[in-house]
Design a protein around this motif. Structure first.
Motif, PDB file in Angstrom:
ATOM      1  N   THR A   1      17.522   5.385  -0.802  1.00 45.34           N
ATOM      2  CA  THR A   1      16.555   5.525  -1.898  1.00 45.34           C
ATOM      3  C   THR A   1      16.540   4.285  -2.778  1.00 45.34           C
ATOM      4  OG1 THR A   1      16.929   7.908  -1.900  1.00 45.34           O
ATOM      5  CG2 THR A   1      15.871   6.977  -3.843  1.00 45.34           C
ATOM      6  N   GLU A   2      17.727   3.696  -2.974  1.00 48.72           N
ATOM      7  CA  GLU A   2      17.842   2.485  -3.787  1.00 48.72           C
ATOM      8  C   GLU A   2      18.913   1.585  -3.173  1.00 48.72           C
ATOM      9  OE1 GLU A   2      18.705   1.142  -8.420  1.00 48.72           O
ATOM     10  OE2 GLU A   2      18.736   3.270  -7.839  1.00 48.72           O
ATOM     11  N   PRO A   3      18.575   0.783  -2.155  1.00 51.11           N
ATOM     12  CA  PRO A   3      19.584  -0.025  -1.457  1.00 51.11           C
ATOM     13  C   PRO A   3      20.304  -1.020  -2.359  1.00 51.11           C
ATOM     14  CG  PRO A   3      17.564   0.093  -0.175  1.00 51.11           C
ATOM     15  CD  PRO A   3      17.259   0.656  -1.519  1.00 51.11           C
ATOM     16  N   GLN A   4      19.634  -1.518  -3.388  1.00 53.12           N
ATOM     17  CA  GLN A   4      20.231  -2.547  -4.241  1.00 53.12           C
ATOM     18  C   GLN A   4      20.958  -1.968  -5.460  1.00 53.12           C
ATOM     19  OE1 GLN A   4      20.443  -6.063  -4.114  1.00 53.12           O
ATOM     20  NE2 GLN A   4      20.022  -5.616  -1.956  1.00 53.12           N
ATOM     21  N   GLN A   5      21.239  -0.682  -5.435  1.00 49.71           N
ATOM     22  CA  GLN A   5      21.940  -0.071  -6.570  1.00 49.71           C
ATOM     23  C   GLN A   5      23.332  -0.664  -6.714  1.00 49.71           C
ATOM     24  OE1 GLN A   5      23.671   4.037  -5.562  1.00 49.71           O
ATOM     25  NE2 GLN A   5      21.907   3.881  -4.171  1.00 49.71           N
ATOM     26  N   ASN A   6      23.808  -0.722  -7.954  1.00 43.10           N
ATOM     27  CA  ASN A   6      25.141  -1.243  -8.220  1.00 43.10           C
ATOM     28  C   ASN A   6      26.202  -0.258  -7.744  1.00 43.10           C
ATOM     29  OD1 ASN A   6      24.153  -3.584  -9.459  1.00 43.10           O
ATOM     30  ND2 ASN A   6      23.967  -2.533 -11.447  1.00 43.10           N
TER      31      ASN A   6
END
Length: 703
Positions: free
Chosen positions: A137-142
Motif C-alpha cells: 500500500t505504501e512501499p516507501q513508508q518509514n
C-alpha cells in the motif's frame, strides 16, 4: 525408527551455487513443487516427483537476488527481493522478471517469510517487520530500527501459533546473541539474551526451532559438537526488559568438535532431528537422524563430495547441496517408541493376518460395540437364543454410554451391574470409555456423582491413573477417602502430586471425633467407610488393642499408643505403599502444613517401634507397610521439612526419639558389617584348594 531413502539429484543446469551454497529452498502452493533460489540471479520451480524444472526466472545482468524467493499461499504468486530493496511479484505464466510487478522499498530487506493461513511477512535488516499487503500500500513508508547499531540478524523463522503469526529472529553483536519474539497481530516485541558458552561466541551456531505449546523450542548446533535447547515463552509477561535464556544440553557429541563448515541441523518432528556434519575429526561429512527423546542415532548417510552446511526439509523430504548438485533425500520417521529407538521394533504384520494386540489402542478402540467379536459370532443361533432367555437384557457399550449421558444415577447403576456381569472381550477399552463418560458428566453437572458406579469400575482391576486421570481429582473434590484409598491400592502410575494431595486430605480430614473413635469404634463412618471394609477391619482389630493385649505378644520393647485412629491409619498405609520418585515427591511434601507433618512422623515412628522389635513381626492389615517403606518415608519427610519441624515445640520429643532411632540403626548396621567381615575371613580360612571338585558339608556355628 527413522530411515533415509535413496537420494536423487535435481537438474542443476540453470542453477549456480556460490561458495556458501543456495539462498534457499521454499515450498510453493503445490505439495510437490519447490522454489530453489541460487546465490546469483535465478529462481527455479521444481517438481520433485518428476525431477525436472517447471519454470525458471532470472533478474537482469548486474542485479543480484538477496533473499530466497517465497510463495504467497493466499494468491499463489511468487515473491523475491533483489539488490536488497527491490521487490518483485509474479505468476507462473510470467516469463521475464523485468516486466512483472516491482516495488522499491525504503529500507533493506533481510528476508521474506511465508507460511500457510496468513499473508507473507517482510523482515527488514534493522528488525522492523511488515505484512506484505500493508507494505504494498505504501512501499516507501518509514520503518523503525528495532535492533541497535552493529547488531546483525543471523537467523529468523516464522510460525503460526493458534492463528497468531509469530516471528522469531536472532541477532549477534560482538559475539553476543539476542533473541527477539514478535507477535504480529498485537505488535508486542520481547527481547532475550541468549547465554552461550565461550567456545560458541567465536563460531556462528546453526539454529532451528519449532513450536512446543506456549513455547518456542530453540535448538542450535554448537562448535563443541553438541546440540543445545532453550524454551522461549511466546507470550511474555515482561516485554520491556531483556530477559536471559539459559541453554540445556539436548544431544552430546553429534558432530566433530571444532567443525566450522558443512554443519547444519533442522527439527523434523517433536522426537527427531536431522544433523549435517562429520561425526569424527577425520571422517567425511555425514547426514544423520537422531532421536532426541531417547538420545539415540537412528540412521546416517555418508556424503563423500562434501556439503555447503545447508539443510532444508519440507514434508518428508530433505534438501541439501552435495558437491555442486542439489540433492533430495526422502526420509521416514515413525512414531517414537523405546523399541524403535533401540532398533528392536518388529515389522508390521502381513496383510490378511489379524493377531491379537499385546497393547490396547485406547483411541481407535473407543466406541467398541459388544457382540462384534469373533467368539460371540461363533456361537450357534440356538445357544444364543437359550442364553438370551436365561439372562437379562444386557446393554451394549454404545447404549450404556447413552444411558450415562441422560439417565439417573440409580438407573445407571443397575444397567452397569448388568453390563459388568457379562464377560466381554477387550474389556479394558470398554471400561475406559465408561469411566470417561461418567467423569464427563460429573464435570458438566456438579451435582452428579455416581459413587457406586465408579467404585464398581475400580474394582474390576483394569483401570489405571493414565486411563482415567480425572477420577482421583473428582474423588478429592468430594473428599471421598475410601475411593482414594482404593485407587492408591490399585493404580500403579499415580503422579506424586496426586499422592501428596491424598496425603494432605488424609492428614487433615477429621473422621468424626478421632479421639472418641480411638476409644470406641463407631458403627457408621462418613466418606464411605463402614465396619465391613476388610482393609480397615483388620487394622481396627489389631491397632485398637489395649496395653494388656499387647503384652501378650512377643514384643520386647515398650509400644507407644497409635497417634491416629485405625481408619486414618489404613488410609496412611495406602500412601506408604504407593510408588514414587523421590525427586518429584519432595517438592510436594514441602507444601504439607507443619502440624500434619508432625502427626505423620509420629505415626511413622509408632510403626517403626511396632516393626523393629521383632523381625518376624508384621503390622496389622491386609498389606501393611514394610520397615523399609517406613524408614524411607521418615527420611523423605525430614529432608523436605526438617527446619519447619525443628521449630515446632511439640515435635521436640519426636526429634529426640528419631535421633536415638538413627543412632540405633547406625549401631546395628555397624555390627552387621563386622559379622560380614568375619564371615569373609572364615571363608578364606576354610578354602581348601586340594578339595576342589569334591562334595563336602561344613557347619559353622557362631555364638
Amino acid at each position: 525408527m527413522a530411515a533415509l531413502e535413496e537420494e536423487f539429484t535435481l537438474s542443476t543446469g540453470v542453477l549456480g551455487a556460490g561458495p556458501e551454497g543456495f539462498l534457499g529452498v521454499e515450498q510453493s502452493d503445490k505439495a510437490d513443487q519447490f522454489l530453489v533460489t541460487d546465490s546469483g540471479r535465478t529462481v527455479v520451480l521444481y517438481k520433485v516427483s518428476d525431477q525436472k524444472p517447471l519454470g525458471s526466472w532470472s533478474v537482469k545482468q548486474g542485479q543480484t537476488i538477496t533473499c530466497p524467493a517465497v510463495c504467497n499461499f493466499q494468491t499463489g504468486e511468487y515473491i523475491v527481493v533483489h539488490d536488497h530493496k527491490v521487490l518483485r511479484i509474479w505468476n507462473h505464466e510470467d516469463v521475464n522478471l523485468d516486466k512483472v510487478f516491482k516495488a522499491t522499498l525504503s529500507a533493506e530487506v533481510h528476508r521474506i517469510h511465508s507460511v500457510q493461513r496468513t499473508e507473507p511477512l517482510v523482515l527488514f535488516r534493522r528488525g522492523a517487520a511488515r505484512g506484505l499487503e500493508a507494505l504494498l500500500t505504501e512501499p516507501q513508508q518509514n520503518t523503525e530500527a528495532v535492533i541497535p547499531d552493529e547488531e546483525v540478524i543471523r537467523w529468523s523463522e516464522f510460525f503460526m501459533v493458534f492463528k497468531q503469526p509469530v516471528l522469531i529472529f536472532i541477532t549477534e553483536k560482538h559475539g553476543n546473541y539476542f533473541v527477539y519474539v514478535r507477535l504480529c497481530k498485537s505488535h508486542s516485541l520481547s527481547k532475550y539474551t541468549l547465554l552461550l558458552g565461550k567456545e560458541e561466541k567465536s563460531v556462528k551456531p546453526n539454529f532451528t526451532a519449532r513450536v512446543d505449546g506456549k513455547f518456542i523450542s530453540l535448538v542450535w548446533l554448537s562448535s563443541d559438537g553438541c546440540i543445545y535447547e532453550t524454551l522461549i515463552p511466546i507470550y511474555s509477561s515482561d516485554t520491556e526488559k531483556s530477559q536471559r535464556l539459559v541453554r540445556a544440553l539436548m544431544l552430546k557429541a553429534v558432530v566433530s568438535a571444532g567443525a566450522q563448515s558443512g554443519t547444519a541441523i533442522t527439527i523434523l518432528d517433536q522426537d527427531h532431528i536431522a544433523v549435517l556434519g562429520p561425526p569424527l575429526p577425520t571422517s567425511k561429512e555425514c547426514l544423520s537422524i537422531w532421536n532426541i527423546k531417547f538420545q539415540t542415532l537412528q540412521t546416517s548417510k555418508e556424503l563423500p563430495q562434501g556439503t555447503s552446511g545447508q539443510l532444508w526439509y519440507h514434508g518428508e523430504i530433505l534438501f541439501m547441496l552435495h558437491g555442486k548438485c542439489l540433492t533430495v533425500i526422502p526420509y521416514k520417521c515413525e512414531v517414537s517408541s523405546l523399541a524403535g529407538a533401540l532398533g528392536k521394533l518388529k515389522p508390521t504384520q502381513e496383510s490378511g493376518t489379524h493377531p491379537m494386540p499385546h497393547f490396547v489402542n485406547w483411541e481407535t478402540c473407543s466406541g467398541y460395540e459388544l457382540g462384534s467379536y469373533s467368539t460371540e459370532q461363533s456361537k450357534t443361533p440356538r445357544r444364543k437364543k437359550i442364553e438370551t432367555s436365561l439372562q437379562p437384557e444386557v446393554p451394549g457399550s454404545k447404549q450404556l454410554l447413552l444411558i450415562i449421558k441422560r439417565d439417573s444415577e440409580k438407573h445407571i447403576e443397575v444397567e452397569l451391574r448388568k453390563f459388568l456381569a457379562k464377560s466381554t472381550p477387550d474389556f479394558h477399552t470398554i471400561i475406559g470409555d465408561i469411566v470417561a463418560g461418567l467423569l464427563g458428566r460429573c464435570k458438566a453437572e456438579p451435582s452428579f456423582y455416581p459413587r457406586n458406579c465408579l467404585m464398581q469400575l475400580i474394582q474390576t482391576h483394569v483401570l489405571s491413573y493414565s486411563l482415567c486421570p480425572g477420577l482421583m481429582e473428582i474423588a478429592l473434590e468430594h473428599t471421598d477417602v475410601q475411593m482414594l484409598q482404593l485407587c492408591l491400592q490399585q493404580f500403579p502410575d499415580i503422579p506424586e502430586s496426586t499422592t501428596c494431595a491424598c496425603l494432605k486430605l488424609f492428614l487433615s480430614d477429621t473422621i468424626h471425633d478421632e479421639k472418641k473413635e480411638m476409644e470406641e469404634p463407631a458403627e457408621i463412618v462418613q466418606n464411605g467407610f463402614s465396619p465391613e471394609d476388610s482393609s480397615c477391619s483388620k487394622d481396627d482389630q489389631q491397632l485398637n488393642k489395649k496395653p494388656e493385649d499387647e503384652a501378650k505378644e512377643t514384643v520386647s520393647f515398650p509400644v507407644t499408643s497409635c497417634p491416629v485412629a485405625p481408619k486414618r491409619a489404613a488410609l496412611l498405609n495406602a500412601v506408604l505403599h504407593s510408588a514414587y520418585s523421590e525427586t518429584f515427591l519432595l517438592p510436594h511434601l514441602k507444601d504439607i502444613p507443619a502440624k500434619h507433618i508432625t502427626l505423620f512422623l509420629q505415626y511413622l515412628y509408632f510403626l517403626y517401634l511396632k516393626c523393629s522389635g521383632n523381625a518376624a513381626m508384621t503390622l496389622p492389615g491386609v498389606s501393611p507397610p514394610t520397615l523399609s517403606q517406613i524408614m524411607d518415608w521418615i527420611c523423605l519427610l525430614l529432608d523436605a521439612n526438617f527446619t519447619v519441624v525443628l521449630m515446632i515445640p511439640e515435635a521436640k520429643r519426636l526429634i529426640l526419639n528419631l535421633y536415638k532411632f538413627v543412632k540405633s540403626q547406625i549401631s546395628v548396621y555397624s555390627e552387621l558389617n563386622k559379622i560380614e567381615v568375619s564371615f569373609r575371613e572364615l571363608q578364606k580360612l576354610n578354602q581348601d584348594k586340594s578339595s576342589r571338585g569334591l562334595y563336602s558339608i561344613e557347619v559353622l556355628e557362631l555364638f
